[in-house]
Design an enzyme around this catalytic site. Structure first.
Site, PDB file in Angstrom:
ATOM      1  N   HIS A 164      -5.191  11.080   4.263  1.00  0.00           N
ATOM      2  CA  HIS A 164      -5.208  10.647   2.853  1.00  0.00           C
ATOM      3  C   HIS A 164      -6.431   9.741   2.691  1.00  0.00           C
ATOM      4  O   HIS A 164      -6.769   8.983   3.588  1.00  0.00           O
ATOM      5  CB  HIS A 164      -3.908   9.883   2.626  1.00  0.00           C
ATOM      6  N   HIS A 195       1.011  11.537  -2.582  1.00  0.00           N
ATOM      7  CA  HIS A 195       0.967  11.398  -4.016  1.00  0.00           C
ATOM      8  C   HIS A 195      -0.445  11.508  -4.589  1.00  0.00           C
ATOM      9  O   HIS A 195      -0.647  11.230  -5.793  1.00  0.00           O
ATOM     10  CB  HIS A 195       1.566  10.033  -4.418  1.00  0.00           C
ATOM     11  N   TYR A 232       9.989   2.593  -2.914  1.00  0.00           N
ATOM     12  CA  TYR A 232       8.734   3.328  -2.758  1.00  0.00           C
ATOM     13  C   TYR A 232       8.833   4.688  -3.458  1.00  0.00           C
ATOM     14  O   TYR A 232       7.932   5.097  -4.207  1.00  0.00           O
ATOM     15  CB  TYR A 232       8.437   3.521  -1.259  1.00  0.00           C
ATOM     16  N   GLU A 257      -6.853   7.361   0.255  1.00  0.00           N
ATOM     17  CA  GLU A 257      -6.672   6.095  -0.466  1.00  0.00           C
ATOM     18  C   GLU A 257      -7.079   4.929   0.435  1.00  0.00           C
ATOM     19  O   GLU A 257      -6.911   4.960   1.658  1.00  0.00           O
ATOM     20  CB  GLU A 257      -5.214   5.945  -0.952  1.00  0.00           C
ATOM     21  N   ASP A 282      -6.059   2.113   1.310  1.00  0.00           N
ATOM     22  CA  ASP A 282      -5.184   1.432   2.276  1.00  0.00           C
ATOM     23  C   ASP A 282      -5.142   2.165   3.614  1.00  0.00           C
ATOM     24  O   ASP A 282      -4.655   1.612   4.603  1.00  0.00           O
ATOM     25  CB  ASP A 282      -3.767   1.217   1.709  1.00  0.00           C
ATOM     26  N   HIS A 334       3.301   3.746   6.148  1.00  0.00           N
ATOM     27  CA  HIS A 334       3.757   2.392   5.809  1.00  0.00           C
ATOM     28  C   HIS A 334       5.160   2.192   6.365  1.00  0.00           C
ATOM     29  O   HIS A 334       6.008   3.083   6.243  1.00  0.00           O
ATOM     30  CB  HIS A 334       3.835   2.190   4.288  1.00  0.00           C
ATOM     31  N   HIS A 392      -1.510  -1.568  -5.000  1.00  0.00           N
ATOM     32  CA  HIS A 392      -2.069  -0.855  -6.161  1.00  0.00           C
ATOM     33  C   HIS A 392      -2.495  -1.896  -7.194  1.00  0.00           C
ATOM     34  O   HIS A 392      -2.008  -1.890  -8.333  1.00  0.00           O
ATOM     35  CB  HIS A 392      -1.040   0.111  -6.779  1.00  0.00           C
ATOM     36  N   ASP A 446       2.019   8.777   3.304  1.00  0.00           N
ATOM     37  CA  ASP A 446       2.835   7.903   2.447  1.00  0.00           C
ATOM     38  C   ASP A 446       4.297   8.377   2.355  1.00  0.00           C
ATOM     39  O   ASP A 446       5.213   7.552   2.214  1.00  0.00           O
ATOM     40  CB  ASP A 446       2.247   7.848   1.038  1.00  0.00           C
TER      41      ASP A 446
HETATM   42 FE1  FEO Z   1      -1.462   6.531  -1.101  1.00  0.00          FE
HETATM   43 FE2  FEO Z   1      -0.584   4.323   1.259  1.00  0.00          FE
HETATM   44  O1  FEO Z   1      -1.746   5.225   0.141  1.00  0.00           O
END
Ligand code: FEO
Length: 395
Positions: free
Chosen positions: A79, A147, A194, A81, A83, A227, A23, A166
């Site tokens: 998701h 999230h 996390y 995002e 990543d 992750h 982030h 996530d």
């Molecule tokens: Fe919310 Fe691992 O991205």
């Protein structure tokens, strides 16, 4: 690299051993991380998620070795995002017509980041399913604001794997892939870090979502997050932890966080720590100079704490900028049911303690009245105020 997860499900992600920040610089990475993508090869071939943009070409080359890209029938994007969606641009150059299954919000977030490239999006909602053949199907569960608005999880029947995105993840590089093979202390530490730093603001939603998932009555044999380690040994242990963490979690711990100019506020911080040990020997005490400590690690300790004491000297009628920034982050994390106390030194105007109390209250802490406000260097009469502050925190 393709590694078997279970039956015809493989891991095809990227282990990011050298990652130090996430982030931007807002989340510290101490033990590496991974972006987990998964390949399901039943009668239909499905790719679940991709990896972070810097690894997109390596990901596509590696995926080509794992599977003929043209055999991929669907892509599931849990998701948007970067990543997890960051390799889509490179991948879709190779297989531009492949359908992408995701939430309506993910269509927006993906188009928002990469532009409208004419990709074939298929919007799904909770309960929608997709047949993958051999008697198995994917069932989608929206995870709104866990999230991001676009987040969802995908459940594979037959193998009973929940691809949880996530949620339940950790920034933790685990080449051995599974929770039972990972260092247990680091695994739980990183899972908690996390949660504390990313998911805690959404705890009421976590509680509701856990109830909703339990209500689905599905058997979960494996939780494969986006992750870190895959939970295969007692996978529900992390669901149970999330239930506890979402319920205004606290341990018998007090965290002291401060910054100092000429060590006066340090002396008060240390005396508060000693006094906690005197009044309550079983209470765990953690003490951090905010300016010298990693904020995400400190927030994980705050997450575990039932109370915190925050200190700053007065500077220019205000508090130190290090403490101010730290308190802004504290507010974002929306901790609940924790007490807060303030302390600090000053030379002349002395506003810091009042400002600290206001900011702690604004961050949702139950601020205790006793304070320690010391002019110049702390003297006996200042240290004498510490027991009342500690007593109020511990009560
Ligand atoms: Fe919310 Fe691992 O991205």
């Amino acid at each position: 690299m393709k590694k078997q997860v279970k039956n015809n499900v493989s891991w095809v992600g990227y282990i990011d051993w050298e990652l130090e920040h996430f982030h931007g610089d807002d989340y510290s990475i101490m033990n590496g991380s991974s972006q987990n993508a998964y390949l399901i090869e039943e009668e239909k071939t499905v790719l679940v998620d991709t990896v972070w943009a810097p690894h997109r070409f390596e990901f596509v080359e590696s995926l080509k070795k794992a599977v003929n890209l043209h055999k991929i029938d669907f892509i599931v994007m849990n998701h948007g995002e970067v990543d997890h969606s960051g390799a889509l641009t490179a991948l879709m150059e190779e297989i531009p017509g492949t359908p992408i299954y995701c939430t309506a919000n993910a269509v927006n977030s993906i188009k928002g980041q990469y532009g409208d490239r004419g990709w074939d999006f298929h919007v799904v909602k909770t309960g929608d399913s997709l047949d993958v053949g051999n008697g198995k199907k994917l069932i989608f569960v929206e995870m709104k604001m866990l999230h991001w608005p676009d987040s969802m999880a995908t459940y594979l029947t037959g193998d009973n794997i929940l691809f949880s995105m996530d949620a339940f993840g950790q920034h933790f590089a685990v080449e051995e892939m599974f929770n039972d093979k990972a260092n247990q202390c680091l695994l739980m530490k990183e899972a908690m870090k996390y949660y504390a730093n990313i998911l805690n603001p959404f705890s009421p939603l976590v509680t509701n979502k856990l109830k909703e998932i339990a209500g689905l009555g599905i058997q979960i044999d494996m939780i494969a997050p986006a992750h870190g380690a895959i939970w295969r040994d007692n996978p529900l242990q992390i669901v149970e932890k999330y239930g506890q963490w979402a319920a205004q979690y606290q341990e018998n711990q007090v965290t002291i966080a401060y910054d100092t100019m000429w060590e006066g506020t340090t002396k008060l911080a240390h005396e508060i720590a000693r006094e906690i040990a005197r009044q309550s020997p079983d209470t765990v005490v953690k003490l951090f100079n905010i300016a010298k400590s990693d904020k995400n690690e400190v927030m994980t300790e705050v997450f575990k704490s039932k109370a915190i004491a925050v200190g700053s000297p007065t500077v220019s009628n205000d508090i130190l900028s290090s403490v101010s920034g730290w308190l802004a982050f504290l507010k974002q994390l929306k901790f609940k049911n924790k007490k807060g106390a303030a302390f600090g030194c000053y030379g002349w105007s002395g506003e810091s303690v009042k400002i600290l109390k206001e900011k702690l209250k604004d961050a949702g802490f139950k601020v205790v009245e006793p304070e320690v406000r010391s002019q110049w260097n702390p003297a006996e009469e200042d240290f004498a105020k510490v027991p009342a502050l500690v007593k109020a925190l511990l009560e």
